[in-house]
Design an enzyme around this catalytic site. Structure first.
Site, PDB file in Angstrom:
ATOM      1  N   ARG A  96       2.929   1.978   4.108  1.00 50.72           N
ATOM      2  CA  ARG A  96       2.396   0.616   4.093  1.00 50.72           C
ATOM      3  C   ARG A  96       2.406  -0.013   5.484  1.00 50.72           C
ATOM      4  O   ARG A  96       1.526  -0.799   5.817  1.00 50.72           O
ATOM      5  CB  ARG A  96       3.212  -0.235   3.107  1.00 50.72           C
ATOM      6  CG  ARG A  96       2.732  -1.659   2.944  1.00 50.72           C
ATOM      7  CD  ARG A  96       3.563  -2.416   1.914  1.00 50.72           C
ATOM      8  NE  ARG A  96       3.306  -1.958   0.559  1.00 50.72           N
ATOM      9  CZ  ARG A  96       4.168  -1.276  -0.182  1.00 50.72           C
ATOM     10  NH1 ARG A  96       5.351  -0.934   0.323  1.00 50.72           N
ATOM     11  NH2 ARG A  96       3.870  -0.914  -1.398  1.00 50.72           N
ATOM     12  N   TYR A  97       3.415   0.292   6.282  1.00 49.87           N
ATOM     13  CA  TYR A  97       3.566  -0.289   7.607  1.00 49.87           C
ATOM     14  C   TYR A  97       3.374   0.802   8.660  1.00 49.87           C
ATOM     15  O   TYR A  97       3.711   1.970   8.413  1.00 49.87           O
ATOM     16  CB  TYR A  97       4.953  -0.915   7.765  1.00 49.87           C
ATOM     17  CG  TYR A  97       5.279  -1.944   6.706  1.00 49.87           C
ATOM     18  CD1 TYR A  97       4.765  -3.236   6.779  1.00 49.87           C
ATOM     19  CD2 TYR A  97       6.098  -1.614   5.631  1.00 49.87           C
ATOM     20  CE1 TYR A  97       5.076  -4.174   5.808  1.00 49.87           C
ATOM     21  CE2 TYR A  97       6.411  -2.552   4.655  1.00 49.87           C
ATOM     22  CZ  TYR A  97       5.896  -3.832   4.744  1.00 49.87           C
ATOM     23  OH  TYR A  97       6.192  -4.750   3.779  1.00 49.87           O
ATOM     24  N   ARG A 100       6.762   3.001   9.748  1.00 48.48           N
ATOM     25  CA  ARG A 100       7.731   3.509   8.767  1.00 48.48           C
ATOM     26  C   ARG A 100       7.028   3.879   7.471  1.00 48.48           C
ATOM     27  O   ARG A 100       5.966   3.363   7.153  1.00 48.48           O
ATOM     28  CB  ARG A 100       8.834   2.495   8.507  1.00 48.48           C
ATOM     29  CG  ARG A 100       8.363   1.132   8.051  1.00 48.48           C
ATOM     30  CD  ARG A 100       9.431   0.097   8.381  1.00 48.48           C
ATOM     31  NE  ARG A 100       9.092  -1.240   7.928  1.00 48.48           N
ATOM     32  CZ  ARG A 100       8.319  -2.082   8.607  1.00 48.48           C
ATOM     33  NH1 ARG A 100       7.758  -1.691   9.743  1.00 48.48           N
ATOM     34  NH2 ARG A 100       8.086  -3.302   8.145  1.00 48.48           N
ATOM     35  N   CYS A 109      17.217   7.490 -11.892  1.00 45.98           N
ATOM     36  CA  CYS A 109      18.308   6.690 -11.351  1.00 45.98           C
ATOM     37  C   CYS A 109      19.548   6.866 -12.224  1.00 45.98           C
ATOM     38  O   CYS A 109      19.438   7.216 -13.402  1.00 45.98           O
ATOM     39  CB  CYS A 109      17.934   5.210 -11.332  1.00 45.98           C
ATOM     40  SG  CYS A 109      16.489   4.783 -10.332  1.00 45.98           S
ATOM     41  N   CYS A 113      17.817  -0.768 -13.891  1.00 45.46           N
ATOM     42  CA  CYS A 113      17.894  -2.220 -13.832  1.00 45.46           C
ATOM     43  C   CYS A 113      16.753  -2.809 -14.649  1.00 45.46           C
ATOM     44  O   CYS A 113      15.607  -2.357 -14.551  1.00 45.46           O
ATOM     45  CB  CYS A 113      17.802  -2.688 -12.380  1.00 45.46           C
ATOM     46  SG  CYS A 113      19.062  -1.994 -11.290  1.00 45.46           S
ATOM     47  N   CYS A 116      13.671  -3.962 -12.585  1.00 46.11           N
ATOM     48  CA  CYS A 116      13.163  -3.010 -11.589  1.00 46.11           C
ATOM     49  C   CYS A 116      11.660  -3.152 -11.380  1.00 46.11           C
ATOM     50  O   CYS A 116      10.886  -3.191 -12.334  1.00 46.11           O
ATOM     51  CB  CYS A 116      13.485  -1.584 -12.051  1.00 46.11           C
ATOM     52  SG  CYS A 116      12.863  -0.303 -10.934  1.00 46.11           S
ATOM     53  N   ARG A 118       9.814  -0.867 -10.105  1.00 47.13           N
ATOM     54  CA  ARG A 118       9.177   0.425 -10.370  1.00 47.13           C
ATOM     55  C   ARG A 118       9.469   0.900 -11.797  1.00 47.13           C
ATOM     56  O   ARG A 118       9.418   2.085 -12.082  1.00 47.13           O
ATOM     57  CB  ARG A 118       9.664   1.483  -9.366  1.00 47.13           C
ATOM     58  CG  ARG A 118       9.180   1.261  -7.945  1.00 47.13           C
ATOM     59  CD  ARG A 118       9.364   2.506  -7.061  1.00 47.13           C
ATOM     60  NE  ARG A 118       8.843   2.255  -5.728  1.00 47.13           N
ATOM     61  CZ  ARG A 118       9.581   2.184  -4.624  1.00 47.13           C
ATOM     62  NH1 ARG A 118      10.885   2.374  -4.707  1.00 47.13           N
ATOM     63  NH2 ARG A 118       9.034   1.951  -3.456  1.00 47.13           N
ATOM     64  N   ASP A 278      10.229  -9.400  -8.184  1.00 44.70           N
ATOM     65  CA  ASP A 278       8.823  -8.997  -8.219  1.00 44.70           C
ATOM     66  C   ASP A 278       8.230  -9.253  -9.600  1.00 44.70           C
ATOM     67  O   ASP A 278       8.942  -9.422 -10.595  1.00 44.70           O
ATOM     68  CB  ASP A 278       8.699  -7.516  -7.851  1.00 44.70           C
ATOM     69  CG  ASP A 278       9.095  -7.244  -6.411  1.00 44.70           C
ATOM     70  OD1 ASP A 278       8.552  -7.918  -5.520  1.00 44.70           O
ATOM     71  OD2 ASP A 278       9.960  -6.383  -6.176  1.00 44.70           O
ATOM     72  N   ASP A 315       7.844  -9.874  -1.597  1.00 45.77           N
ATOM     73  CA  ASP A 315       6.902  -8.766  -1.475  1.00 45.77           C
ATOM     74  C   ASP A 315       5.591  -9.244  -2.096  1.00 45.77           C
ATOM     75  O   ASP A 315       5.504  -9.458  -3.301  1.00 45.77           O
ATOM     76  CB  ASP A 315       7.426  -7.523  -2.208  1.00 45.77           C
ATOM     77  CG  ASP A 315       7.177  -6.260  -1.417  1.00 45.77           C
ATOM     78  OD1 ASP A 315       6.120  -6.183  -0.785  1.00 45.77           O
ATOM     79  OD2 ASP A 315       8.044  -5.373  -1.420  1.00 45.77           O
ATOM     80  N   LYS A 322       5.941  -7.245   2.799  1.00 44.88           N
ATOM     81  CA  LYS A 322       7.028  -8.218   2.705  1.00 44.88           C
ATOM     82  C   LYS A 322       6.854  -9.323   3.739  1.00 44.88           C
ATOM     83  O   LYS A 322       6.437  -9.067   4.875  1.00 44.88           O
ATOM     84  CB  LYS A 322       8.374  -7.536   2.937  1.00 44.88           C
ATOM     85  CG  LYS A 322       8.760  -6.488   1.916  1.00 44.88           C
ATOM     86  CD  LYS A 322      10.109  -5.881   2.265  1.00 44.88           C
ATOM     87  CE  LYS A 322      10.533  -4.839   1.239  1.00 44.88           C
ATOM     88  NZ  LYS A 322       9.663  -3.633   1.295  1.00 44.88           N
TER      89      LYS A 322
END
Length: 355
Positions: A96-97, A100, A109, A113, A116, A118, A278, A315, A322
């Site tokens: 995205r950037y 990085r 996981c 959560c 989450c 995702r 999000d 985000d 972000k």
């Protein structure tokens, strides 16, 4: 069955297991099974031990135990709220950037959560990035010399064995333009027994700066075992930074947020990002307004050490990236070149001359 009679110390991965452990009511079974059919469920023994089953508003349970409210998707909620897919040139990579990229090694996981971002993509049975897929992802990273930092995420990369971690680390070490590697994980908090000295050493990549971003949202998550795991990582030479989400009913008050940030700093973890929740499906019960979030973050300034100040982050939905949305303490007069007004921690305004 009580909370202290979990068979074999295994995570709770089903609605029946949650009910048996006293974390959900039997009359909720049907509604929660509908939630679990769509979104993965897992609560590690370390987190189960922290939950007070007599507290209907327990902040640890709220993060991990499914709720029937997750069945409701609001019009503004989207399956890929931060736009990973739009910026994924090859499977497992999000670029995205410019400088990085994310490398998503796994889709599973140790805990899931309930907020989450995702949640539509992660869960047991998700394919790990191996074989030709891993080769293609690493080839992409190697072929883009502008990539200075690689962020290993998922899922949670720390569910991989030390052997697998060493294999990936060795291959990243061979890419000269990558100078920084950042691991994103919940494991030191939710499954701290995995963090041994050997595991911490496996995470080191020769010739690269190593950062570990540790996700925690409530000060009670810092058990003795979690504190020991963080010390093991810090003593092995990893720089630790924090990731938290501002969550209604978990940490969205001044006292809890302050204690959380202090707990990070006391354990050699520099507060880094405090995420605004999000727009993931079924997560409305966790969200507060940006104005409420800004007021909370503003309350930290001047009352907590500068070491304890995270950056409040939004985000932008759809993949635009972000942006910091923290409060401002400086206001300017409308006339060009006029003086400004600076607000101190007591809310008092002070004139500041132009130029």
């Amino acid at each position: 069955m009580t909370l202290h009679q979990l068979p074999g110390g295994q995570p709770l991965r089903s609605v029946d297991a949650l009910i048996d452990a006293g974390l959900a009511a039997p009359e909720q079974r049907e509604a929660l099974q509908a939630v679990a059919a769509r979104y993965a469920v897992s609560v590690t023994p370390a987190m189960v031990e922290l939950i007070d089953p007599t507290d209907a508003a327990d902040p640890i349970a709220r993060q991990f135990v499914p709720d029937s409210a997750e069945r409701v998707t609001l019009p503004q909620e989207i399956a890929d709220p931060i736009g990973d897919e739009a910026h994924s040139p090859v499977e497992g990579v999000v670029h995205r950037y410019p400088d990085r990229a994310l490398l998503k090694l796994v889709h599973a996981c140790p805990v899931y959560c309930r907020f989450c971002f995702r949640r539509e993509m992660v869960g047991p049975g998700g394919d790990a990035l191996t074989g030709d897929k891993l080769n293609a992802a690493l080839a992409y990273l190697a072929g883009h010399p502008e990539i200075w930092e690689v962020i290993l995420t998922g899922g949670d990369p720390f569910i991989l064995s030390a052997r697998r971690i060493r294999e990936v680390a060795k291959r990243l070490a061979a890419i000269p333009h990558i100078k920084v590697v950042r691991w994103h994980t919940r494991v030191p908090i939710v499954d701290p027994g995995r963090i041994t000295g050997d595991y911490a050493r496996a995470l080191r990549i020769p010739g690269k700066a190593s950062y570990v971003a540790v996700h925690a949202n409530h000060p009670r998550e810092f058990s003795d075992a979690a504190r020991a795991a963080l010390a093991t990582l810090a003593d092995a030479g990893h720089v630790l930074v924090s990731q938290s989400v501002l969550l209604k009913g978990v940490n969205a008050d001044v006292e809890t947020l302050s204690a959380l940030m202090r707990a990070f700093v006391e354990n050699r973890v520099k507060p880094y990002y405090l995420h605004h929740p999000d727009l993931a499906p079924g997560t409305a019960r966790f969200r507060l307004s940006l104005e409420e979030g800004q007021a909370l973050v503003k309350s930290l300034r001047g009352h907590l050490s500068g070491l304890c100040q995270p950056t409040y982050i939004l985000d932008i939905p759809g993949g635009a990236g972000k942006i910091p949305v923290g409060p401002t303490f400086l206001s300017a007069c409308e006339a060009p070149g006029a003086e400004a007004f600076a607000e101190d921690r007591h809310g008092e305004q002070h004139r500041y001359p132009p130029g």
